[in-house]
Design a protein around this motif. Sequence first.
Motif, PDB file in Angstrom:
ATOM      1  N   VAL A 124       0.844  -1.202   0.000  1.00 17.49           N
ATOM      2  CA  VAL A 124       0.000   0.000   0.000  1.00 17.49           C
ATOM      3  C   VAL A 124       0.878   1.250   0.000  1.00 17.49           C
ATOM      4  CG1 VAL A 124      -1.646   1.332   1.403  1.00 17.49           C
ATOM      5  CG2 VAL A 124      -2.008  -1.123   1.031  1.00 17.49           C
ATOM      6  N   ALA A 125       1.940   1.236   0.809  1.00 15.29           N
ATOM      7  CA  ALA A 125       2.830   2.396   0.869  1.00 15.29           C
ATOM      8  C   ALA A 125       3.560   2.604  -0.457  1.00 15.29           C
ATOM      9  CB  ALA A 125       3.833   2.226   2.014  1.00 15.29           C
ATOM     10  N   LEU A 126       3.974   1.531  -1.108  1.00 12.64           N
ATOM     11  CA  LEU A 126       4.607   1.664  -2.427  1.00 12.64           C
ATOM     12  C   LEU A 126       3.656   2.319  -3.420  1.00 12.64           C
ATOM     13  CD1 LEU A 126       6.471  -1.755  -2.706  1.00 12.64           C
ATOM     14  CD2 LEU A 126       7.534   0.508  -2.924  1.00 12.64           C
ATOM     15  N   ARG A 127       2.419   1.883  -3.410  1.00 11.22           N
ATOM     16  CA  ARG A 127       1.420   2.448  -4.326  1.00 11.22           C
ATOM     17  C   ARG A 127       1.177   3.923  -3.989  1.00 11.22           C
ATOM     18  NH1 ARG A 127      -3.744   0.077  -7.161  1.00 11.22           N
ATOM     19  NH2 ARG A 127      -2.040  -1.002  -8.123  1.00 11.22           N
ATOM     20  N   TRP A 128       1.030   4.223  -2.695  1.00  9.75           N
ATOM     21  CA  TRP A 128       0.795   5.599  -2.265  1.00  9.75           C
ATOM     22  C   TRP A 128       1.980   6.476  -2.661  1.00  9.75           C
ATOM     23  CZ3 TRP A 128       3.090   9.168   0.958  1.00  9.75           C
ATOM     24  CH2 TRP A 128       2.310  10.294   1.249  1.00  9.75           C
ATOM     25  N   ASP A 129       3.195   5.986  -2.409  1.00 15.68           N
ATOM     26  CA  ASP A 129       4.395   6.753  -2.768  1.00 15.68           C
ATOM     27  C   ASP A 129       4.435   7.038  -4.267  1.00 15.68           C
ATOM     28  OD1 ASP A 129       5.253   6.677  -0.109  1.00 15.68           O
ATOM     29  OD2 ASP A 129       6.704   5.060  -0.459  1.00 15.68           O
ATOM     30  N   ALA A 130       4.109   6.030  -5.084  1.00 10.70           N
ATOM     31  CA  ALA A 130       4.141   6.203  -6.541  1.00 10.70           C
ATOM     32  C   ALA A 130       3.109   7.232  -6.990  1.00 10.70           C
ATOM     33  CB  ALA A 130       3.898   4.865  -7.232  1.00 10.70           C
ATOM     34  N   ALA A 134       3.970  10.862  -8.614  1.00  3.14           N
ATOM     35  CA  ALA A 134       3.443  11.203  -9.939  1.00  3.14           C
ATOM     36  C   ALA A 134       2.635  12.492  -9.898  1.00  3.14           C
ATOM     37  CB  ALA A 134       2.585  10.062 -10.476  1.00  3.14           C
ATOM     38  N   SER A 135       1.924  12.725  -8.810  1.00  3.51           N
ATOM     39  CA  SER A 135       1.088  13.921  -8.731  1.00  3.51           C
ATOM     40  C   SER A 135       1.898  15.177  -8.413  1.00  3.51           C
ATOM     41  CB  SER A 135      -0.011  13.736  -7.683  1.00  3.51           C
ATOM     42  OG  SER A 135       0.545  13.693  -6.394  1.00  3.51           O
ATOM     43  N   THR A 136       3.101  15.023  -7.885  1.00  6.42           N
ATOM     44  CA  THR A 136       3.910  16.197  -7.548  1.00  6.42           C
ATOM     45  C   THR A 136       5.028  16.450  -8.540  1.00  6.42           C
ATOM     46  OG1 THR A 136       5.338  14.865  -6.122  1.00  6.42           O
ATOM     47  CG2 THR A 136       3.469  15.978  -5.073  1.00  6.42           C
ATOM     48  N   THR A 137       5.148  15.605  -9.574  1.00  6.33           N
ATOM     49  CA  THR A 137       6.192  15.763 -10.574  1.00  6.33           C
ATOM     50  C   THR A 137       5.612  16.426 -11.810  1.00  6.33           C
ATOM     51  OG1 THR A 137       7.254  13.764  -9.768  1.00  6.33           O
ATOM     52  CG2 THR A 137       7.918  14.554 -11.943  1.00  6.33           C
ATOM     53  N   PRO A 138       6.167  17.582 -12.204  1.00  4.34           N
ATOM     54  CA  PRO A 138       5.673  18.213 -13.417  1.00  4.34           C
ATOM     55  C   PRO A 138       6.015  17.367 -14.643  1.00  4.34           C
ATOM     56  CG  PRO A 138       7.533  19.447 -12.494  1.00  4.34           C
ATOM     57  CD  PRO A 138       7.223  18.324 -11.568  1.00  4.34           C
ATOM     58  N   ASP A 139       5.133  17.383 -15.615  1.00  6.09           N
ATOM     59  CA  ASP A 139       5.308  16.667 -16.876  1.00  6.09           C
ATOM     60  C   ASP A 139       5.397  15.155 -16.699  1.00  6.09           C
ATOM     61  OD1 ASP A 139       5.314  19.088 -18.241  1.00  6.09           O
ATOM     62  OD2 ASP A 139       7.493  19.295 -17.982  1.00  6.09           O
ATOM     63  N   ALA A 140       4.775  14.637 -15.667  1.00  4.16           N
ATOM     64  CA  ALA A 140       4.782  13.178 -15.474  1.00  4.16           C
ATOM     65  C   ALA A 140       3.625  12.600 -16.271  1.00  4.16           C
ATOM     66  CB  ALA A 140       4.644  12.824 -14.000  1.00  4.16           C
ATOM     67  N   GLY A 141       3.915  12.179 -17.476  1.00  2.00           N
ATOM     68  CA  GLY A 141       2.897  11.590 -18.337  1.00  2.00           C
ATOM     69  C   GLY A 141       2.717  10.119 -18.034  1.00  2.00           C
ATOM     70  N   VAL A 147       9.679   7.966  -9.926  1.00  6.84           N
ATOM     71  CA  VAL A 147      10.531   9.110  -9.672  1.00  6.84           C
ATOM     72  C   VAL A 147      11.426   8.786  -8.494  1.00  6.84           C
ATOM     73  CG1 VAL A 147      10.552  11.535  -9.021  1.00  6.84           C
ATOM     74  CG2 VAL A 147       8.799  10.666 -10.554  1.00  6.84           C
ATOM     75  N   GLY A 148      12.684   9.144  -8.575  1.00  6.48           N
ATOM     76  CA  GLY A 148      13.581   8.958  -7.444  1.00  6.48           C
ATOM     77  C   GLY A 148      14.537   7.808  -7.673  1.00  6.48           C
ATOM     78  N   VAL A 149      15.307   7.554  -6.641  1.00  5.59           N
ATOM     79  CA  VAL A 149      16.310   6.505  -6.692  1.00  5.59           C
ATOM     80  C   VAL A 149      15.615   5.158  -6.572  1.00  5.59           C
ATOM     81  CG1 VAL A 149      18.318   5.551  -5.529  1.00  5.59           C
ATOM     82  CG2 VAL A 149      18.049   8.020  -5.730  1.00  5.59           C
ATOM     83  N   ASP A 150      15.890   4.259  -7.515  1.00 10.80           N
ATOM     84  CA  ASP A 150      15.231   2.953  -7.513  1.00 10.80           C
ATOM     85  C   ASP A 150      16.032   1.897  -6.776  1.00 10.80           C
ATOM     86  OD1 ASP A 150      13.006   1.308  -8.431  1.00 10.80           O
ATOM     87  OD2 ASP A 150      14.559   0.256  -9.570  1.00 10.80           O
ATOM     88  N   ASP A 151      17.335   2.083  -6.646  1.00  8.73           N
ATOM     89  CA  ASP A 151      18.104   1.066  -5.949  1.00  8.73           C
ATOM     90  C   ASP A 151      19.292   1.687  -5.242  1.00  8.73           C
ATOM     91  OD1 ASP A 151      19.975   1.527  -7.915  1.00  8.73           O
ATOM     92  OD2 ASP A 151      19.667  -0.377  -8.925  1.00  8.73           O
ATOM     93  N   ALA A 152      20.017   0.865  -4.539  1.00  6.18           N
ATOM     94  CA  ALA A 152      21.139   1.340  -3.739  1.00  6.18           C
ATOM     95  C   ALA A 152      22.270   1.883  -4.595  1.00  6.18           C
ATOM     96  CB  ALA A 152      21.652   0.208  -2.846  1.00  6.18           C
ATOM     97  N   ALA A 153      22.286   1.622  -5.870  1.00  5.25           N
ATOM     98  CA  ALA A 153      23.354   2.086  -6.741  1.00  5.25           C
ATOM     99  C   ALA A 153      23.144   3.534  -7.176  1.00  5.25           C
ATOM    100  CB  ALA A 153      23.456   1.186  -7.955  1.00  5.25           C
ATOM    101  N   GLY A 154      22.210   4.229  -6.539  1.00  5.34           N
ATOM    102  CA  GLY A 154      22.021   5.641  -6.837  1.00  5.34           C
ATOM    103  C   GLY A 154      21.347   5.896  -8.160  1.00  5.34           C
ATOM    104  N   GLY A 155      20.418   5.048  -8.525  1.00  4.56           N
ATOM    105  CA  GLY A 155      19.668   5.277  -9.749  1.00  4.56           C
ATOM    106  C   GLY A 155      20.220   4.547 -10.950  1.00  4.56           C
TER     107      GLY A 155
END
Length: 163
Positions: A124-130, A134-141, A147-155
């Motif tokens: 639920v938190a993953l879905r809420w975060d996504a 998406a709602s706070t990122t401009p031009d997120a089609g 958005v953000g870092v997906d893994d420990a390797a810094g993106g």
Amino acid sequence: MRLPRSGAGWTMAVFGVLALLLGALGLIWPEAQLRLLGFEVPARRAAGDYTGTFLTASSMASFNMGVYYLLSAATEWRSFYRFTVVFRLVTFTVFSIAVLSDIAPDRFFGVAAWEGLGAVATAVALRWDARHAASTTPDAGPSAGPVGVDDAAGGAAMADPAR
């Protein structure tokens, strides 16, 4: 140690702290851990009873898992979050079946519930975060990825399409 930066990160941190503490309890005071789980604690163990050995191994695994979860929360390793949701639901299922089949005492269902509820909370938190990202990122089609870092390797996952 960094504090989590997302709702999913907080679920991982809470689970990590609990796993670490319960693992430490099993290592330091195994009888308390057995009672907490609903298992009998006889005054003496019979020859060939390896309950202590198994409890030590399980407690060490729980302690280590707590460290892994805390590390994932500190680095916002979202791929790991998603991975744990699936396997915590598998754990919930296996532990529930153990209780329903009288392999484990009824109180052991608390462990199953902890895993299942933790998995659902993280999902639920993953879905809420996504949705929030998406709602706070401009031009997120519609084709925009997370958005953000997906893994420990810094993106690195975003830079490397093979991942």
